[in-house]
Write an enzyme that holds these catalytic residues in place. Structure first.
Site, PDB file in Angstrom:
ATOM      1  N   ARG A 184      22.524 -79.888  18.615  1.00 34.17           N
ATOM      2  CA  ARG A 184      21.200 -79.414  18.194  1.00 34.17           C
ATOM      3  C   ARG A 184      20.405 -80.534  17.518  1.00 34.17           C
ATOM      4  NH1 ARG A 184      22.240 -75.738  14.455  1.00 34.17           N
ATOM      5  NH2 ARG A 184      21.277 -76.922  12.778  1.00 34.17           N
TER       6      ARG A 184
ATOM      7  N   TYR B 135      -3.225 -71.734  28.024  1.00 37.08           N
ATOM      8  CA  TYR B 135      -2.088 -70.965  28.525  1.00 37.08           C
ATOM      9  C   TYR B 135      -1.911 -69.693  27.671  1.00 37.08           C
ATOM     10  CZ  TYR B 135       2.690 -70.117  30.150  1.00 37.08           C
ATOM     11  OH  TYR B 135       3.814 -69.557  30.682  1.00 37.08           O
TER      12      TYR B 135
ATOM     13  N   ASP C 268      -2.016 -80.389  25.190  1.00 30.58           N
ATOM     14  CA  ASP C 268      -1.079 -79.906  26.197  1.00 30.58           C
ATOM     15  C   ASP C 268      -1.428 -80.609  27.504  1.00 30.58           C
ATOM     16  OD1 ASP C 268       0.220 -78.505  28.221  1.00 30.58           O
ATOM     17  OD2 ASP C 268       0.114 -76.583  27.163  1.00 30.58           O
TER      18      ASP C 268
ATOM     19  N   LYS D  72       7.051 -77.510  34.590  1.00 30.01           N
ATOM     20  CA  LYS D  72       6.052 -77.710  35.637  1.00 30.01           C
ATOM     21  C   LYS D  72       6.242 -79.085  36.304  1.00 30.01           C
ATOM     22  CE  LYS D  72       4.955 -73.808  33.801  1.00 30.01           C
ATOM     23  NZ  LYS D  72       3.938 -73.615  32.795  1.00 30.01           N
TER      24      LYS D  72
END
Ligand SMILES: *Cc1c(COP(=O)(O)O)cnc(C)c1O
Length: 394
Positions: A59, A112, A184, A209
């Site tokens: 992590r 988005y 973004d 994407k």
């Protein structure tokens, strides 16, 4: 990072982030391990104290993840990057790292969906207020500014209307008022748009994407410009826990190798398709940054190396025509998401934005006949044939 400095972008895509590993593998091994052994208590102690570099727990950091992060940071022209479990996890990490209760955010209206919901329904509960404006209009940003504005969050081109925001102008304005600019960059990828060149502070991607590009991974990333921000973000991500895993990192890193040639093909195909759509009698308008008719053509020209693979268009026949086209395409896949090698088509009014209601849709620029096309890398003649036969039925 410096060893690739003078390479062209296609070469950087192939070589970025790759380091030396035991046995000399050409690609980074998948370190599918949750934790790392310490050779002694003192060594473990020195890692936790930050006196030595090494791996502790996945992590916190993992060599496979780090290799992919370094590759994306290099392609974006940033300092370092933080791999996240999804694009939304990346966006959430940024907001969590930057915002306090009482802060104000200005966000693109054409953004988005889950990003706007995160701000409007989750962060609002923590007393973070957001004003959504059309950020392609600088005046609207100026009007929305408050003394407590901390972040200006831009998606450009915006989803799904493809509005383009002038990143240089926004960055100058934000820095004058002690605010940070987050972009973004999912729709363009670093191959076609590098927000840092225009003074932006932080870049995020849904790697689901274009970066991964093969519709088989959900992942995200945050790219930062300096060590102080990086350390603060790394700590925040470790506390929130929305990290990417080694296997998905490996897949994304593999996808990155073809990013430049994929973006080239996406763009070539999209230019041909946009021109075909613009001349089609059943289509009212086409929005594509490569067309002269594009509303922000000048800014798009300045900011984009090429217009990319995303096209929006409006069918004259509204909802009915939209559904007909969706049900008639054969090669184009009827699915949400974008940026993969396969062409995807979607009609927001009958699908993703159906429950929103017509009025709310229209205020967000989502008209009844709006169709969004993510142009893939198939042969363009095959795509044209498919769109022609589907439009004939509309
Ligand atoms: C898909 C997408 C996101 C969210 O990414 P996930 O990986 O699905 O969480 C954020 N921004 C844009 C522009 C997107 O297209």
């Amino acid at each position: 990072m410096s060893k690739n400095k003078n390479l062209h972008i296609e070469s950087k895509c192939v070589h970025a982030g790759i380091k030396e590993y035991e046995h000399g593998p050409v690609v980074p091994p998948i370190y599918q391990t949750s934790t790392f052994k310490f050779e002694s208590a003192d060594y473990g102690g020195s890692l936790f104290a930050g006196e030595q570099k090494g791996y502790i727990y996945t992590r916190m950091q993992n060599p496979t993840i780090e290799a992919m992060e370094d590759a994306v940071a290099e392609l974006e022209g940033g300092y370092k990057a933080l791999g996240c479990a999804s694009g939304m996890a990346a966006i959430h990490t940024v907001f969590s790292a930057l915002l306090n209760a009482g802060d104000h955010v200005i966000c693109s209206k054409s953004v988005y969906g889950p990003t706007s919901t995160l701000l409007a329904t989750v962060l609002s509960r923590f007393n973070v207020e957001t004003t959504f404006v059309n950020t392609s209009n600088m005046k609207k940003i100026e009007e929305a500014l408050k003394p407590n504005t901390k972040v200006i969050y831009i998606e450009t081109p915006g989803n799904p209307t493809l509005e383009v925001t002038d990143l240089e102008a926004v960055s100058i304005f934000a820095h004058k008022h002690n605010a940070l600019v987050v972009v973004d960059n999912t729709f363009m990828s670093p191959i076609l748009q590098q927000p840092f060149l225009f003074g932006v502070d932080i870049v995020v991607h849904s790697m689901t994407k274009f970066l991964n590009g093969h519709a088989d991974v959900v992942a995200g990333i945050v790219v930062v410009k300096d060590d102080e921000t990086y350390k603060h973000f790394r700590k925040t991500l470790n506390q929130i826990g929305g990290v990417i895993d080694p296997f998905n990192s490996f897949l994304v890193h593999r996808g990155l190798k073809t990013l430049a040639i994929r973006m080239k093909k996406h763009t070539e195909n999209a230019i041909v398709i946009a021109k075909f759509l613009e001349a089609h009698p059943k289509i009212d308008w086409v929005r594509f940054p490569g067309l002269k008719s594009f509303p922000n053509y000048k800014i798009a020209k300045k900011q984009h190396k090429a217009p990319g693979g995303m096209i929006s268009f409006e069918l004259k026949g509204g909802i009915k025509a939209g559904k007909k086209v969706m049900n008639s395409v054969k090669l184009c896949q009827l699915a949400v998401s974008l940026g993969g090698v396969e062409t995807l088509i979607q009609h927001p009014a009958s699908m993703t934005h159906l429950t929103m209601g017509k009025e709310a849709r229209e205020s967000a620029g989502i008209t009844d006949g709006l169709v969004r096309l993510s142009v893939g890398i198939e042969n363009v003649e095959d795509l044209l044939d498919d769109l022609k036969q589907a439009l004939d039925k509309a």
